[in-house]
Design an enzyme around this catalytic site. Structure first.
Site, PDB file in Angstrom:
ATOM      1  N   ALA A  89      -4.091   7.507  -5.109  1.00 23.87           N
ATOM      2  CA  ALA A  89      -2.693   7.084  -5.236  1.00 23.87           C
ATOM      3  C   ALA A  89      -2.727   5.591  -5.543  1.00 23.87           C
ATOM      4  O   ALA A  89      -2.613   4.743  -4.661  1.00 23.87           O
ATOM      5  CB  ALA A  89      -1.949   7.362  -3.941  1.00 23.87           C
ATOM      6  N   ALA A 129       0.849  -1.202   0.000  1.00 24.14           N
ATOM      7  CA  ALA A 129       0.000   0.000   0.000  1.00 24.14           C
ATOM      8  C   ALA A 129       0.879   1.244   0.000  1.00 24.14           C
ATOM      9  O   ALA A 129       2.102   1.148  -0.138  1.00 24.14           O
ATOM     10  CB  ALA A 129      -0.917  -0.011   1.214  1.00 24.14           C
ATOM     11  N   ASN A 130       0.286   2.414   0.145  1.00 20.84           N
ATOM     12  CA  ASN A 130       1.052   3.663   0.258  1.00 20.84           C
ATOM     13  C   ASN A 130       0.402   4.553   1.304  1.00 20.84           C
ATOM     14  O   ASN A 130      -0.618   4.194   1.893  1.00 20.84           O
ATOM     15  CB  ASN A 130       1.155   4.346  -1.111  1.00 20.84           C
ATOM     16  CG  ASN A 130      -0.209   4.677  -1.680  1.00 20.84           C
ATOM     17  OD1 ASN A 130      -0.950   5.469  -1.112  1.00 20.84           O
ATOM     18  ND2 ASN A 130      -0.556   4.045  -2.794  1.00 20.84           N
ATOM     19  N   ARG A 131       0.982   5.733   1.535  1.00 20.41           N
ATOM     20  CA  ARG A 131       0.560   6.577   2.652  1.00 20.41           C
ATOM     21  C   ARG A 131      -0.620   7.491   2.348  1.00 20.41           C
ATOM     22  O   ARG A 131      -0.953   8.361   3.148  1.00 20.41           O
ATOM     23  CB  ARG A 131       1.733   7.449   3.106  1.00 20.41           C
ATOM     24  CG  ARG A 131       2.858   6.677   3.717  1.00 20.41           C
ATOM     25  CD  ARG A 131       3.916   7.620   4.245  1.00 20.41           C
ATOM     26  NE  ARG A 131       5.129   6.894   4.549  1.00 20.41           N
ATOM     27  CZ  ARG A 131       5.282   6.158   5.647  1.00 20.41           C
ATOM     28  NH1 ARG A 131       4.311   6.068   6.529  1.00 20.41           N
ATOM     29  NH2 ARG A 131       6.412   5.515   5.840  1.00 20.41           N
ATOM     30  N   SER A 132      -1.233   7.357   1.189  1.00 19.12           N
ATOM     31  CA  SER A 132      -2.351   8.242   0.860  1.00 19.12           C
ATOM     32  C   SER A 132      -3.468   8.095   1.897  1.00 19.12           C
ATOM     33  O   SER A 132      -3.864   6.982   2.243  1.00 19.12           O
ATOM     34  CB  SER A 132      -2.892   7.891  -0.526  1.00 19.12           C
ATOM     35  OG  SER A 132      -4.111   8.568  -0.737  1.00 19.12           O
TER      36      SER A 132
END
Ligand code: C5P
Length: 395
Positions: free
Chosen positions: A273, A207-210
Site C-alpha cells: 500500500a 502512513a496507512n493501515r496496511s
C-alpha cells in the site's frame, strides 16, 4: 545445501570474473562438485590455474581439444552436470546464447545442455541497457533461462549503474533455488508489501493501515512453490517469511529503487500500500508547536507509481500483478487500473470492512480474459491460490 549436486561453471570475459572464484569456493563449501569452463575472454581476467585450484577439477577451455573429445566432449560436459551456471555472463556470451551460436566450448555446451541454466550477467551499464542486450535477455528468459542480477552499483571504470555481477552469496542462493522442488523452481519473483512511511520531519510521517500480511503471505506462498523471492517491504510488525530475501524500505522512493535493483524477475506482485503522496519537503528539524500560531499547511508531492513503472520497464517481468483496494465500484476500478497501470492482472479487494490489518480477504482476479470471484478466504489461502496461478502462467 547443494550436497551431491554437480554444477558446470562457465566463466566468461568480464572484470567481475574474479568473483567466480569466490562463487566456486562457496559452491564447494555448500557440498557441490564444480566443473569449470573458461572462455577465451574469461581467461583474460582469471587464470585457468586459479580456477582449477579452487574447483579441484581440470578447467575445460577448448572446443577442439582431442583429449576432451575422447572423453565425450561438449555433449558429455553439457549433460553430466545437474545445472549449468554462467558467472559472469558477458554481453557477447548472452548474444551468442540468444542466437544459438556454438562457436566455442561454452556456446556449444549451452546449446547442447538439457539442464537448468542460470545466468549472472556482468557488463558496463550502457551495454546492459542496450536494446540488443535487452532483446537477448528477453529471448533467453522466455526460453526458461534463470537470471540473477546484475546489480546496481559502481563499475570498474568510473561509472555506475546496473551491470555489476551479483554478489557470490546472492548467486549461491539463486543456484540453490534451481534445485528447489515445485513449479516455480528457478524462477525469481519480486513482491512488494506493507505500507510506506513518508517523513514530515525526523519524528513524524504519513502512513496507512496496511499490515503487510497479504503481501508477506504471497511471498511465503511463492517460496513454498520453489521460487526465489525478493520481498521489498515497508515498515511492518510481522515476521519475515521463511526462505525469502527481505529488503526493508521506508518510503515509496526507496521501495521503487529496491524493486528496480531486484530486477530482472520473472514475475512481480505489487501488494504494497504505497503512499500516493509524500510531504513535498521533509523538514530537517522537528516541527515546533508555537503557542497561538496556526500550524503551517502540509504541501504534498506525488510519489512514483511502482506498479506502473515495473509494467513499463525495459526489464519488465513477464507477469506483473497489481492490487486494487477499493471501497466502491470494485471491478470497474480494477479494470481501469489494469489498463492505466499496464499490468497483466489486478487482484481487487473491497477494503470498506476490516481487510486492512485483518486476517481474511475476499478478492476478485481481474485479467484481460475476465473476472474470477474468489470466496472469503484467510490471507494465506488467497496467497496460495495466487501463487498457484502465477506458477501456471509462467509454466
Ligand atoms: O493506484 P492505486 O494505489 O489504487 O493502485 C494500487 C496498486 O498499485 C497496488 O498494486 C500498489 O502496490 C500499486 N502502487 C504502486 N506504487 C504507488 C501506488 C500504488 O506500486 N505509488
Amino acid at each position: 545445501m547443494l550436497t551431491g549436486r554437480h554444477l558446470l561453471l562457465i566463466v566468461s570475459g568480464s572484470i567481475a570474473a574474479y568473483k567466480a572464484l569466490e562463487l566456486a569456493r562457496l559452491l564447494r563449501r555448500d557440498g557441490a562438485r564444480v566443473t569449470p569452463v573458461l572462455t577465451a575472454g574469461g581467461a583474460q581476467f582469471v587464470t585457468p590455474h586459479a580456477l582449477q585450484a579452487i574447483c579441484g577439477e581440470a578447467v575445460m577451455q577448448d572446443l577442439w581439444s582431442l583429449e576432451q573429445e575422447a572423453a565425450g566432449g561438449h555433449i558429455r560436459l553439457a549433460r553430466a552436470p545437474d545445472a549449468v551456471v554462467v558467472a559472469p555472463a558477458s554481453a557477447d556470451l548472452l548474444a551468442r546464447m540468444a542466437t544459438g551460436l556454438a562457436s566455442d566450448l561454452a556456446g556449444a555446451i549451452l546449446l547442447a545442455t538439457t539442464r537448468p541454466v542460470l545466468v549472472a550477467p556482468a557488463m558496463n551499464p550502457t551495454m546492459w541497457a542496450h536494446p540488443a542486450t535487452v532483446a537477448n535477455v528477453a529471448v533467453l528468459r522466455a526460453r526458461g533461462i534463470a537470471f540473477v542480477g546484475p546489480e546496481n552499483g559502481e563499475m570498474a571504470e568510473p561509472e555506475s549503474g546496473y551491470g555489476r555481477l551479483a554478489e557470490p552469496p546472492t548467486m549461491l542462493a539463486a543456484i540453490r533455488a534451481l534445485f528447489s522442488a515445485g513449479p516455480l523452481a528457478g524462477r525469481h519473483v519480486l513482491v512488494t508489501s506493507g505500507p510506506t512511511h513518508e517523513p514530515l520531519d525526523p519524528v513524524r510521517y504519513i502512513a496507512n493501515r496496511s499490515s503487510g500480511r497479504q503481501g508477506h503471505a504471497i511471498a511465503a506462498a511463492l517460496a513454498a512453490l520453489g521460487a526465489r523471492v525478493t520481498l521489498v517491504s515497508g515498515p511492518v510488525a510481522i515476521a519475515d517469511p521463511p526462505g525469502v530475501t527481505v529488503v526493508r524500505v521506508e518510503t515509496a522512493a526507496e521501495m521503487l529503487a529496491a524493486t528496480e535493483a531486484a530486477l530482472p524477475a520473472d514475475a512481480a506482485v505489487c501488494a504494497a500500500a504505497v503512499a500516493d503522496f509524500r510531504p513535498a519537503t521533509a523538514v530537517a528539524g522537528k516541527i515546533k508547536k508555537i503557542a497561538g500560531m496556526a500550524p503551517a499547511p502540509i504541501t504534498l508531492a506525488l510519489n512514483p507509481d511502482i506498479l506502473a513503472t515495473l509494467s513499463h520497464h525495459a526489464r519488465r517481468p513477464r507477469l506483473v500483478v497489481g492490487f486494487a483496494a477499493e471501497t466502491s465500484d470494485l471491478i470497474e476500478n480494477a479494470r481501469q487500473k489494469l489498463a492505466r497501470k499496464g499490468c497483466d492482472w489486478v487482484v481487487a479487494n473491497d477494503v470498506s470492512g476490516d481487510v486492512m490489518g485483518g486476517s481474511d480477504n475476499t478478492v476478485h482476479l481481474v485479467t484481460a480474459a475476465g473476472v474470477e470471484d474468489w470466496p472469503l478466504l484467510p490471507k494465506p489461502q488467497v496467497a496460495a491460490r495466487l501463487a498457484a496461478r502465477i506458477a501456471e502462467a509462467l509454466a
